[in-house]
Design a protein around this motif. Structure first.
Motif, PDB file in Angstrom:
ATOM      1  N   ARG A  26       0.831  -1.213   0.000  1.00  0.00           N
ATOM      2  CA  ARG A  26       0.000   0.000   0.000  1.00  0.00           C
ATOM      3  C   ARG A  26       0.859   1.253   0.000  1.00  0.00           C
ATOM      4  O   ARG A  26       0.527   2.241  -0.644  1.00  0.00           O
ATOM      5  N   GLU A  33      -2.684   0.525  -3.777  1.00  0.00           N
ATOM      6  CA  GLU A  33      -3.486   1.269  -2.798  1.00  0.00           C
ATOM      7  C   GLU A  33      -4.900   1.511  -3.327  1.00  0.00           C
ATOM      8  O   GLU A  33      -5.886   1.322  -2.614  1.00  0.00           O
ATOM      9  N   TRP A  36      -6.715  -1.785  -3.308  1.00  0.00           N
ATOM     10  CA  TRP A  36      -7.015  -2.178  -1.931  1.00  0.00           C
ATOM     11  C   TRP A  36      -8.238  -1.415  -1.426  1.00  0.00           C
ATOM     12  O   TRP A  36      -9.116  -1.967  -0.770  1.00  0.00           O
TER      13      TRP A  36
END
Length: 57
Positions: A26, A33, A36
């Motif tokens: 991340r 990121e 996610w």
């Protein structure tokens, strides 16, 4: 990859290796990121794999 890692990290939240890997990815990858944050989770079953988006809280 992000949905698969989300599924694994959800089942292994106690595992510092799994959570550490996610944290590093991340931090180092803007693309990861974003993926996610989509909160998709990979599902494995008898029909193969797919994705689902859990309902918002």
């Amino acid at each position: 990859m992000a949905p698969d890692l989300r599924a694994v990290s959800g089942h292994r939240s106690w595992d510092s290796d799994a959570t550490g890997l996610v944290a590093q990815l991340r931090q180092r990858s803007e693309e990861f990121e974003q993926l996610w944050e989509e909160r998709e989770v990979a599902l494995r079953g008898s029909t193969g794999s797919g994705s689902c988006i859990p309902p918002s809280a």
